[in-house]
Design a protein around this motif. Structure first.
Motif, mmCIF file in Angstrom:
data_model
loop_
_atom_site.group_PDB
_atom_site.id
_atom_site.type_symbol
_atom_site.label_atom_id
_atom_site.label_comp_id
_atom_site.label_asym_id
_atom_site.label_seq_id
_atom_site.Cartn_x
_atom_site.Cartn_y
_atom_site.Cartn_z
ATOM 1 N N ASN A 83 0.862 -1.187 0.000
ATOM 2 C CA ASN A 83 0.000 0.000 0.000
ATOM 3 C C ASN A 83 0.893 1.229 0.000
ATOM 4 O O ASN A 83 2.116 1.127 0.071
ATOM 5 C CB ASN A 83 -0.904 -0.023 1.234
ATOM 6 C CG ASN A 83 -2.084 0.935 1.130
ATOM 7 O OD1 ASN A 83 -2.241 1.634 0.131
ATOM 8 N ND2 ASN A 83 -2.911 0.966 2.150
ATOM 9 N N THR A 84 0.279 2.404 -0.080
ATOM 10 C CA THR A 84 1.049 3.629 0.074
ATOM 11 C C THR A 84 1.652 3.672 1.479
ATOM 12 O O THR A 84 1.047 3.230 2.454
ATOM 13 C CB THR A 84 0.168 4.863 -0.164
ATOM 14 O OG1 THR A 84 -1.068 4.698 0.530
ATOM 15 C CG2 THR A 84 -0.102 5.064 -1.637
ATOM 16 N N VAL A 85 2.860 4.209 1.570
ATOM 17 C CA VAL A 85 3.659 4.110 2.782
ATOM 18 C C VAL A 85 3.575 5.408 3.582
ATOM 19 O O VAL A 85 3.707 6.501 3.029
ATOM 20 C CB VAL A 85 5.131 3.808 2.432
ATOM 21 C CG1 VAL A 85 5.972 3.644 3.696
ATOM 22 C CG2 VAL A 85 5.225 2.550 1.565
ATOM 23 N N GLN A 86 3.363 5.270 4.868
ATOM 24 C CA GLN A 86 3.387 6.405 5.768
ATOM 25 C C GLN A 86 4.745 7.104 5.705
ATOM 26 O O GLN A 86 5.794 6.464 5.622
ATOM 27 C CB GLN A 86 3.093 5.920 7.188
ATOM 28 C CG GLN A 86 3.624 6.769 8.312
ATOM 29 C CD GLN A 86 2.808 8.024 8.524
ATOM 30 O OE1 GLN A 86 1.963 8.370 7.727
ATOM 31 N NE2 GLN A 86 3.064 8.710 9.609
ATOM 32 N N ASN A 87 4.737 8.424 5.741
ATOM 33 C CA ASN A 87 5.974 9.194 5.709
ATOM 34 C C ASN A 87 6.691 9.065 7.060
ATOM 35 O O ASN A 87 6.126 9.377 8.112
ATOM 36 C CB ASN A 87 5.643 10.663 5.413
ATOM 37 C CG ASN A 87 6.871 11.483 5.097
ATOM 38 O OD1 ASN A 87 7.803 11.537 5.871
ATOM 39 N ND2 ASN A 87 6.856 12.125 3.942
ATOM 40 N N GLY A 88 7.937 8.615 7.037
ATOM 41 C CA GLY A 88 8.678 8.420 8.279
ATOM 42 C C GLY A 88 8.885 9.702 9.058
ATOM 43 O O GLY A 88 8.913 9.692 10.298
ATOM 44 N N GLY A 89 9.038 10.820 8.350
ATOM 45 C CA GLY A 89 9.170 12.096 9.041
ATOM 46 C C GLY A 89 7.923 12.443 9.824
ATOM 47 O O GLY A 89 8.000 12.981 10.944
ATOM 48 N N LEU A 90 6.769 12.138 9.261
ATOM 49 C CA LEU A 90 5.505 12.379 9.965
ATOM 50 C C LEU A 90 5.377 11.462 11.175
ATOM 51 O O LEU A 90 4.918 11.891 12.245
ATOM 52 C CB LEU A 90 4.329 12.173 9.008
ATOM 53 C CG LEU A 90 2.931 12.267 9.624
ATOM 54 C CD1 LEU A 90 2.708 13.615 10.305
ATOM 55 C CD2 LEU A 90 1.863 12.028 8.544
ATOM 56 N N THR A 91 5.796 10.206 11.030
ATOM 57 C CA THR A 91 5.775 9.293 12.178
ATOM 58 C C THR A 91 6.558 9.882 13.341
ATOM 59 O O THR A 91 6.085 9.922 14.490
ATOM 60 C CB THR A 91 6.374 7.932 11.784
ATOM 61 O OG1 THR A 91 5.607 7.349 10.729
ATOM 62 C CG2 THR A 91 6.399 6.978 12.968
ATOM 63 N N MET A 92 7.761 10.365 13.056
ATOM 64 C CA MET A 92 8.599 10.928 14.108
ATOM 65 C C MET A 92 8.022 12.242 14.645
ATOM 66 O O MET A 92 8.120 12.525 15.843
ATOM 67 C CB MET A 92 10.016 11.129 13.592
ATOM 68 C CG MET A 92 10.760 9.832 13.414
ATOM 69 S SD MET A 92 10.827 8.891 14.980
ATOM 70 C CE MET A 92 11.413 7.316 14.395
ATOM 71 N N GLY B 165 17.362 10.593 19.633
ATOM 72 C CA GLY B 165 17.786 9.668 18.601
ATOM 73 C C GLY B 165 16.560 8.935 18.103
ATOM 74 O O GLY B 165 15.689 8.558 18.899
ATOM 75 N N ALA B 166 16.455 8.743 16.805
ATOM 76 C CA ALA B 166 15.262 8.131 16.223
ATOM 77 C C ALA B 166 15.666 6.983 15.307
ATOM 78 O O ALA B 166 16.699 7.030 14.640
ATOM 79 C CB ALA B 166 14.462 9.165 15.435
ATOM 80 N N ARG B 167 14.813 5.975 15.289
ATOM 81 C CA ARG B 167 15.067 4.812 14.438
ATOM 82 C C ARG B 167 13.743 4.278 13.922
ATOM 83 O O ARG B 167 12.811 4.027 14.700
ATOM 84 C CB ARG B 167 15.810 3.736 15.231
ATOM 85 C CG ARG B 167 16.273 2.540 14.428
ATOM 86 C CD ARG B 167 17.312 1.743 15.207
ATOM 87 N NE ARG B 167 16.803 1.332 16.512
ATOM 88 C CZ ARG B 167 16.237 0.141 16.751
ATOM 89 N NH1 ARG B 167 16.096 -0.741 15.770
ATOM 90 N NH2 ARG B 167 15.831 -0.175 17.960
ATOM 91 N N LEU B 168 13.643 4.124 12.611
ATOM 92 C CA LEU B 168 12.472 3.508 11.990
ATOM 93 C C LEU B 168 12.774 2.035 11.791
ATOM 94 O O LEU B 168 13.810 1.674 11.218
ATOM 95 C CB LEU B 168 12.160 4.171 10.649
ATOM 96 C CG LEU B 168 11.838 5.671 10.711
ATOM 97 C CD1 LEU B 168 11.740 6.251 9.299
ATOM 98 C CD2 LEU B 168 10.556 5.916 11.480
ATOM 99 N N THR B 169 11.888 1.158 12.270
ATOM 100 C CA THR B 169 12.184 -0.272 12.260
ATOM 101 C C THR B 169 11.273 -1.092 11.348
ATOM 102 O O THR B 169 11.625 -2.213 10.993
ATOM 103 C CB THR B 169 12.079 -0.840 13.683
ATOM 104 O OG1 THR B 169 10.764 -0.596 14.203
ATOM 105 C CG2 THR B 169 13.106 -0.193 14.608
#
Length: 285
Positions: free
Chosen positions: A212-221, A240-244
């Motif tokens: 599907n269309t992917v959530q923006n990681g910047g918005l998640t953070m 510190g941030a990490r997308l997993t």
């Protein structure tokens, strides 16, 4: 592919450029509305939340410089890394002050490192960019950002299907958030992000292997930082941030966090199955 950096890419390491920004009231009001805050609550001179500097200083490419994935073509702003898929991975941020409505500020961008290597999922290259935000001579924040470049999706291959990791079970606070298509669109508009995986479902499925269309990681953070700041006493001094794990547009996630201890607190995003999708390690003072 080789794990040795080519002379062309090596020549990019250490390059810098400067982006200037007028932190105008109109832009601040658009950001506030996107984040479900009162747009009329802001006035010239008001301090912004310390982590909001990430919502400014967008790279503005000419339309003819946009590539088929919606990003500026390799070599326009970022090194011409010869891998087609790029995703944000993590960042390390030190915050010294906050921007104010009406500031004239700048971002100095430096190519800090380019690391090609063989990973479990195939050949990748990790690009590290260092962003220094200033108001005049005063440093507001230093932000190191990692992006991972990957090989093209092979026929039948799916992205984002690695083994899930369970999120912590001992949250001190929780906030549920629905990641609607209009929210993701408005964030992409505010940050001038045209990556097609965030709005073009056919492209996301056929070219990059996502369901599907992917959530923006910047918005998640952004959403997780907003929640952590609201739930934690003191001033945010860094994180510190990490997308997993990928999250998809239309998902409902839970923003969670631990109670602070010695000025430090962990926050995370979990999906409806309790899988860890993103993690923050915050410092308050």
């Amino acid at each position: 592919m080789s794990e040795t950096l080519s002379p062309e890419l090596q020549s990019w390491v250490g390059r810098t450029r400067v982006v200037e920004e007028d932190v105008g009231l109109a832009a601040v009001r658009r950001i506030a509305g996107m984040l479900d805050l009162d747009p009329d609550a802001f006035r010239p001179g008001d301090p912004l939340p310390p982590h909001w500097f990430t919502l400014f200083f967008a790279d503005v490419a000419r339309q003819s410089d946009i590539g088929p994935d919606g990003h500026p073509k390799p070599g326009v702003f970022l090194p011409p890394i010869p891998l087609p898929r790029r995703m944000g991975a993590g960042r390390r941020v030190a915050i010294h002050d906050c921007l104010r409505v009406g500031d004239i500020a700048s971002k100095t961008t430096e190519v800090a490192a380019i690391l090609p290597k063989q990973a479990r999922t195939g050949f990748i290259t990790v690009l590290t960019m260092r962003h220094t935000i200033r108001r005049g001579d005063q440093v507001i924040a230093v932000d190191e950002f990692d992006a991972i470049y990957r090989e093209a999706v092979k026929p039948g291959e799916k992205s984002g299907t690695g083994a899930p990791v369970a999120a912590p079970m001992d949250a001190a606070w929780q906030v549920e958030k629905h990641l609607s298509a209009p929210l993701v669109f408005r964030y992409s508009a505010v940050t001038w992000n045209a990556h097609r995986i965030h709005y073009d479902a056919d492209y996301a499925r056929q070219e990059e292997g996502y369901p599907n269309t992917v959530q923006n990681g910047g918005l998640t953070m952004q959403l997780l930082l907003d929640a952590a700041v609201a739930q934690t006493p003191g001033r945010l001094r860094g994180f510190g941030a990490r997308l997993t794990r990928p999250i998809y547009v239309g998902d409902t996630v839970t923003l969670c966090g631990h109670a602070p201890r010695d000025g430090k607190a962990m926050a995370w995003v979990q999906d409806r199955d309790g899988t860890l999708c993103a993690q923050l390690d915050c410092e308050f003072g």
